[in-house]
Design a protein around this motif. Structure first.
Motif, PDB file in Angstrom:
ATOM      1  N   GLY A  79      -6.990  -8.056  -0.016  1.00 55.98           N
ATOM      2  CA  GLY A  79      -5.908  -7.304  -0.684  1.00 55.98           C
ATOM      3  C   GLY A  79      -5.649  -5.960  -0.085  1.00 55.98           C
ATOM      4  O   GLY A  79      -4.949  -5.146  -0.710  1.00 55.98           O
ATOM      5  N   LYS A  80      -6.192  -5.661   1.109  1.00 55.29           N
ATOM      6  CA  LYS A  80      -5.952  -4.336   1.697  1.00 55.29           C
ATOM      7  C   LYS A  80      -4.478  -4.134   2.048  1.00 55.29           C
ATOM      8  O   LYS A  80      -3.884  -3.083   1.792  1.00 55.29           O
ATOM      9  CB  LYS A  80      -6.819  -4.169   2.944  1.00 55.29           C
ATOM     10  CG  LYS A  80      -8.274  -3.910   2.643  1.00 55.29           C
ATOM     11  CD  LYS A  80      -9.087  -3.646   3.923  1.00 55.29           C
ATOM     12  CE  LYS A  80     -10.562  -3.353   3.623  1.00 55.29           C
ATOM     13  NZ  LYS A  80     -11.358  -3.079   4.860  1.00 55.29           N
ATOM     14  N   GLY A  81      -3.957  -5.105   2.671  1.00 48.10           N
ATOM     15  CA  GLY A  81      -2.524  -4.967   3.036  1.00 48.10           C
ATOM     16  C   GLY A  81      -1.632  -4.782   1.817  1.00 48.10           C
ATOM     17  O   GLY A  81      -0.717  -3.946   1.782  1.00 48.10           O
ATOM     18  N   PHE A  82      -1.923  -5.520   0.797  1.00 45.85           N
ATOM     19  CA  PHE A  82      -1.153  -5.393  -0.427  1.00 45.85           C
ATOM     20  C   PHE A  82      -1.373  -4.041  -1.068  1.00 45.85           C
ATOM     21  O   PHE A  82      -0.475  -3.446  -1.675  1.00 45.85           O
ATOM     22  CB  PHE A  82      -1.544  -6.523  -1.363  1.00 45.85           C
ATOM     23  CG  PHE A  82      -0.651  -6.602  -2.577  1.00 45.85           C
ATOM     24  CD1 PHE A  82       0.668  -7.031  -2.471  1.00 45.85           C
ATOM     25  CD2 PHE A  82      -1.121  -6.217  -3.826  1.00 45.85           C
ATOM     26  CE1 PHE A  82       1.469  -7.093  -3.573  1.00 45.85           C
ATOM     27  CE2 PHE A  82      -0.309  -6.269  -4.917  1.00 45.85           C
ATOM     28  CZ  PHE A  82       1.024  -6.717  -4.809  1.00 45.85           C
ATOM     29  N   ALA A  83      -2.596  -3.472  -0.918  1.00 49.11           N
ATOM     30  CA  ALA A  83      -2.889  -2.147  -1.487  1.00 49.11           C
ATOM     31  C   ALA A  83      -2.076  -1.085  -0.776  1.00 49.11           C
ATOM     32  O   ALA A  83      -1.586  -0.135  -1.410  1.00 49.11           O
ATOM     33  CB  ALA A  83      -4.390  -1.859  -1.352  1.00 49.11           C
ATOM     34  N   VAL A  84      -1.923  -1.237   0.553  1.00 53.45           N
ATOM     35  CA  VAL A  84      -1.109  -0.252   1.291  1.00 53.45           C
ATOM     36  C   VAL A  84       0.316  -0.287   0.805  1.00 53.45           C
ATOM     37  O   VAL A  84       0.980   0.735   0.559  1.00 53.45           O
ATOM     38  CB  VAL A  84      -1.185  -0.536   2.801  1.00 53.45           C
ATOM     39  CG1 VAL A  84      -0.225   0.366   3.555  1.00 53.45           C
ATOM     40  CG2 VAL A  84      -2.602  -0.327   3.315  1.00 53.45           C
ATOM     41  N   VAL A  85       0.831  -1.484   0.621  1.00 52.14           N
ATOM     42  CA  VAL A  85       2.217  -1.618   0.132  1.00 52.14           C
ATOM     43  C   VAL A  85       2.341  -1.029  -1.259  1.00 52.14           C
ATOM     44  O   VAL A  85       3.309  -0.335  -1.588  1.00 52.14           O
ATOM     45  CB  VAL A  85       2.645  -3.097   0.144  1.00 52.14           C
ATOM     46  CG1 VAL A  85       4.014  -3.266  -0.511  1.00 52.14           C
ATOM     47  CG2 VAL A  85       2.677  -3.631   1.557  1.00 52.14           C
ATOM     48  N   ALA A  86       1.364  -1.286  -2.121  1.00 47.68           N
ATOM     49  CA  ALA A  86       1.404  -0.761  -3.483  1.00 47.68           C
ATOM     50  C   ALA A  86       1.384   0.752  -3.465  1.00 47.68           C
ATOM     51  O   ALA A  86       2.071   1.411  -4.261  1.00 47.68           O
ATOM     52  CB  ALA A  86       0.218  -1.315  -4.288  1.00 47.68           C
ATOM     53  N   GLN A  87       0.609   1.344  -2.530  1.00 46.77           N
ATOM     54  CA  GLN A  87       0.548   2.794  -2.438  1.00 46.77           C
ATOM     55  C   GLN A  87       1.901   3.360  -2.015  1.00 46.77           C
ATOM     56  O   GLN A  87       2.374   4.370  -2.555  1.00 46.77           O
ATOM     57  CB  GLN A  87      -0.542   3.199  -1.423  1.00 46.77           C
ATOM     58  CG  GLN A  87      -0.716   4.698  -1.269  1.00 46.77           C
ATOM     59  CD  GLN A  87      -1.187   5.379  -2.547  1.00 46.77           C
ATOM     60  OE1 GLN A  87      -1.877   4.768  -3.380  1.00 46.77           O
ATOM     61  NE2 GLN A  87      -0.801   6.640  -2.745  1.00 46.77           N
ATOM     62  N   GLU A  88       2.562   2.691  -1.069  1.00 46.45           N
ATOM     63  CA  GLU A  88       3.884   3.155  -0.621  1.00 46.45           C
ATOM     64  C   GLU A  88       4.908   3.069  -1.744  1.00 46.45           C
ATOM     65  O   GLU A  88       5.722   3.970  -1.951  1.00 46.45           O
ATOM     66  CB  GLU A  88       4.344   2.319   0.577  1.00 46.45           C
ATOM     67  CG  GLU A  88       3.533   2.526   1.835  1.00 46.45           C
ATOM     68  CD  GLU A  88       3.673   3.933   2.375  1.00 46.45           C
ATOM     69  OE1 GLU A  88       4.745   4.553   2.144  1.00 46.45           O
ATOM     70  OE2 GLU A  88       2.760   4.438   3.035  1.00 46.45           O
ATOM     71  N   VAL A  89       4.819   1.970  -2.486  1.00 45.63           N
ATOM     72  CA  VAL A  89       5.743   1.817  -3.621  1.00 45.63           C
ATOM     73  C   VAL A  89       5.483   2.893  -4.646  1.00 45.63           C
ATOM     74  O   VAL A  89       6.430   3.449  -5.248  1.00 45.63           O
ATOM     75  CB  VAL A  89       5.599   0.416  -4.224  1.00 45.63           C
ATOM     76  CG1 VAL A  89       6.398   0.303  -5.520  1.00 45.63           C
ATOM     77  CG2 VAL A  89       6.075  -0.648  -3.242  1.00 45.63           C
TER      78      VAL A  89
END
Length: 755
Positions: free
Chosen positions: A567-577
């Motif tokens: 889920g790291k990639g998804f965490a980066v996206v969530a942080q950007e959002v």
């Protein structure tokens, strides 16, 4: 004088003219009767042709209905629909091949064609060996049945070029047109023969082929009844009605256009109606008219002959009597004076001529007797004439003497010597005339003295009045000049007041427009405020969306952490959002603050604009008040100007009247002087007459007493003119100046005088 030789007897002319007139009238009446009979016959023939055509058309319509009914029955057969769908020609023919002869015999229906959904001839039951080919190009009824699913019937060309009556019904299965049944009857001699025999007519049908009419069927050996030109004229719609001989029958042929199903003219009907009876009746009527005309003419000739002979005999006897009277034989007897007609009137006139001749002879006899008077009677008449002449001479001498005294002016002379009895009235009339003339001239002499005295007084008074009138005219002229200047000033003031009123109206309009602009601005500010509130609501929604997005991003980060490496990639996206949601919330907050400030500024602007509108409204009210005052001032100025114009006009009229009065006074003064001179001359003329001692002494001329004119007393003070005072006050009121018009209006030494 011998009897007159008459070369052309009157009875011959009367008989000839009367017979010619009656013959002409008989021929004209007979011709009109024959023409009416012919028109009636033509109308009867037209009605018969129209009736026969209606019967033919009714029969054709019945045939078309029968064909339509048969086509509808065959189209409703389910087996026929199956055969068409299966393209089974043999089955389609076998369904009705057995009953076709009976149908043709009883109903006259000969053509039966089965059509598929494409408009092609699937089978011809009446002619099985012929099939195929599209029928849509030449058959409109087939096209309507196949494409629109409707039953259609009408006249259309067949496959061989001959025209027939067709009816086409669609074959429908499950709501879909799968084909059509076409039933027809040829318009041939076989069809028209029985119909023509029933009507007693002859029928031919001609169809246009290659631009020319060609006979397709005929009950007279396949021939047309008319020429090609006549058929073409009937095809073009021209009325055709022609009589032809067919054996022992008289036939009347008429032409009617033939239309197909589409309404196009494709040929003509030729219908020959049996008109033998009508033609025979017309011929009989013509001979009856001719024979009747001849009989009436012969009887009329005999009647006129007897009448003319009787009239000519009476006129001949009267002519012989007039000849005898003209030759001097007044013993001839006048016959016919007891008749009540024109001959009797002529006889009475001749009798008058006879009586006048007898009276002339009696007058000649009396004249001869008068010439035989005695010589003694003539002498007595001469003596009486001499005595009458002496009396007349005496009277004439006396009148001559009296007229001599009268011409010398002696009105005291009287005729004292009596005249003869018949002239005594003349002497008395002369004496009375002289007496009346003497009295009249005495009265004229006395009146002349009074006229002389009065005319001198009138002349003196007119002279004084002339001087006063001249003074009055001068004063009025000055008054008129002053009023002209005042009128000009008032007109200028009125013009300036109107200009000021116009400027005030423009200012009022400008203020009203400014008020409207301010009102519009207030409305615009209100709309801006509403828009700001809506934007604020939208920003609130955006803020809520950013907050929710932040929470979602937070949850997504938590879930990504739980997922570990996956889920790291998804965490980066969530942080950007999440960061994007925070920036959106920050931007929404800043925009909301700006909108809040803008709302405050807008509210302040609305308040200022409202205050400006109120100020402009107050200014508009002040301008309206000023405009009302200016309007009142302008109205008052116009009224003053109108009043001054009227006063000026009145003063000018007074000036003109005064000038006219002065001229009239001068004329009266001259007339008075002339009257005094003429009165003196009249006194001198009357002095030449002798009017008797008392009258002459009473008229001794003496100088006329002259009346001294009454002038104004020296100490009387001149009265100033009321018009001058009024003009001066008006000038001071409007000009405010001490000089100018006021000085011109001041009283002068030559003021009006009271007289």
């Amino acid at each position: 004088m011998t009897e007159l030789n008459i070369k052309r007897p009157l009875w011959v002319k009367i008989t000839g003219y009367g017979f010619a007139a009656v013959l002409f009238a008989s021929v004209a009446i007979g011709g009109m009767a024959w023409r009416a009979q012919e028109a009636s016959s033509d109308e009867a023939l037209q009605k018969q042709a129209t009736s026969d055509l209606a019967i033919i058309q009714t029969d054709m319509t019945a045939i078309q209905r029968s064909a339509a009914a048969m086509a509808s029955v065959m189209a409703a057969d389910p087996e026929m629909a199956l055969a068409i769908e299966a393209n089974d020609r043999a089955k389609a023919i076998s369904l009705y091949a057995g009953v076709l002869p009976q149908i043709a015999k009883e109903g006259g229906l000969l053509y039966f064609t089965v059509v598929d959904a494409e408009g092609n001839a699937l089978a011809r039951i009446h002619k099985p060996e012929s099939f195929g080919g599209s029928m849509l190009g030449r058959r409109k009824t087939v096209g309507i049945a196949v494409k629109e699913g409707k039953v259609a019937s009408g006249i259309e060309p067949g496959p061989d070029g001959n025209i027939s009556m067709y009816a086409t019904a669609p074959v429908i299965k499950n709501g879909k047109v799968v084909g059509a049944i076409d039933v027809g009857v040829p318009m041939s001699t076989a069809y028209f023969g029985p119909l023509a025999k029933k009507l007693g007519d002859e029928i031919a049908v001609d169809v246009v082929v290659d631009g020319k009419l060609s006979t397709r069927s005929s009950t007279v050996g396949d021939k047309s009844l008319l020429t090609p030109e006549e058929m073409q004229a009937g095809f073009e719609g021209k009325p055709i009605l022609k009589q032809v001989q067919m054996g022992d029958r008289d036939m009347m042929v008429t032409v009617r256009p033939l239309h197909n199903f589409a309404g196009e003219k494709i040929g003509v009907f030729e219908i020959a109606a049996d008109a033998t009876d009508i033609v025979a009746a017309k011929t009989s009527a013509m001979w009856t008219t001719i024979i009747g005309t001849l009989i009436v003419s012969a009887l009329t000739l005999v009647g006129f002959l007897f009448f003319a002979r009787a009239l000519a005999g009476a006129i001949s006897r009267l002519t012989r009597t007039m000849s005898k009277l003209a030759s001097g034989d007044l013993s001839a007897e006048v016959e016919g004076d007891n008749r009540p007609d024109e001959i009797g009137a002529m006889a009475k006139a001749v009798e008058v001529f006879k009586q006048n001749g007898l009276k002339a002879r009696e007058l000649e006899r009396q004249a001869d007797e008068q010439r035989n008077l005695s010589e003694e009677q003539r002498r007595r008449n001469a003596e009486q004439d001499r005595i009458r002449a002496e009396s007349m001479a005496e009277a004439t001498s006396g009148l001559a003497e009296g007229l001599s005294h009268l011409s010398s002016g002696d009105l005291t002379f009287q005729l004292a010597k009596p005249f003869a009895e018949e002239f005594e009235g003349l002497r008395a009339d002369f004496n009375n005339t002289v007496e009346q003339l003497r009295g009249t001239l005495a009265s004229v002499a006395n009146a002349t003295s009074s006229i002389d005295s009065g005319s001198r007084e009138v002349s003196q008074s007119a002279d004084d009045l002339s001087k006063r009138t001249e003074q009055q005219a001068a004063s009025l002229e000055e008054t008129a000049a002053a009023l002209d200047e005042i009128t000009t000033n008032v007109a200028n003031s009125s013009k300036r007041a109107d200009e000021a009123r116009a400027v005030a109206i423009q200012a009022n309009d400008s203020a009203r427009q400014s008020g409207a602009v301010v009102a519009n601005a207030v409305d615009a500010m209100g709309r801006i405020e509403q828009s700001s509130d809506q934007i604020g609501n939208i920003i609130g929604v955006i803020d809520d969306i950013a907050f929710q997005t932040n929470l979602l991003a937070l949850n997504a980060g938590v879930e990504a952490a739980r997922a570990g490496e996956a889920g790291k990639g998804f965490a980066v996206v969530a942080q950007e959002v999440r960061e994007l949601a925070q920036r959106s919330a920050q931007a929404a907050k800043e925009i909301k603050d700006l909108i809040g400030k803008s709302s405050v500024e807008v509210e302040t602007g609305v308040r200022l604009v409202s205050d400006t509108g109120k100020a402009l409204k107050t200014i508009e009210e002040y301008i309206v008040t000023i405009n009302q005052h200016m309007d009142a001032i302008a109205t008052s100025s116009r009224e003053q100007s109108v009043g001054l114009n009227e006063v000026n006009t009145a003063v000018n009229q007074m000036d003109q009247v005064t000038q006219q009065n002065a001229a009239m006074v001068e004329e009266a003064n001259a007339a008075g002087a002339t009257l005094a001179t003429e009165a003196g001359r009249l006194r001198e003329l009357i002095g030449g007459f002798q009017l008797g001692g008392s009258v002459q002494a009473g008229y001794a001329p003496a100088p006329a007493a002259r009346r001294t004119p009454v002038n104004a007393a020296p100490h009387t003070k001149p009265v100033s003119s009321p018009a001058r005072s009024m003009v001066g006050k008006i000038a001071k009121a409007f000009t405010g100046r001490s000089g100018g018009a006021a000085a011109a209006a001041a009283p002068v030494a030559e003021s009006w005088e009271e007289f």
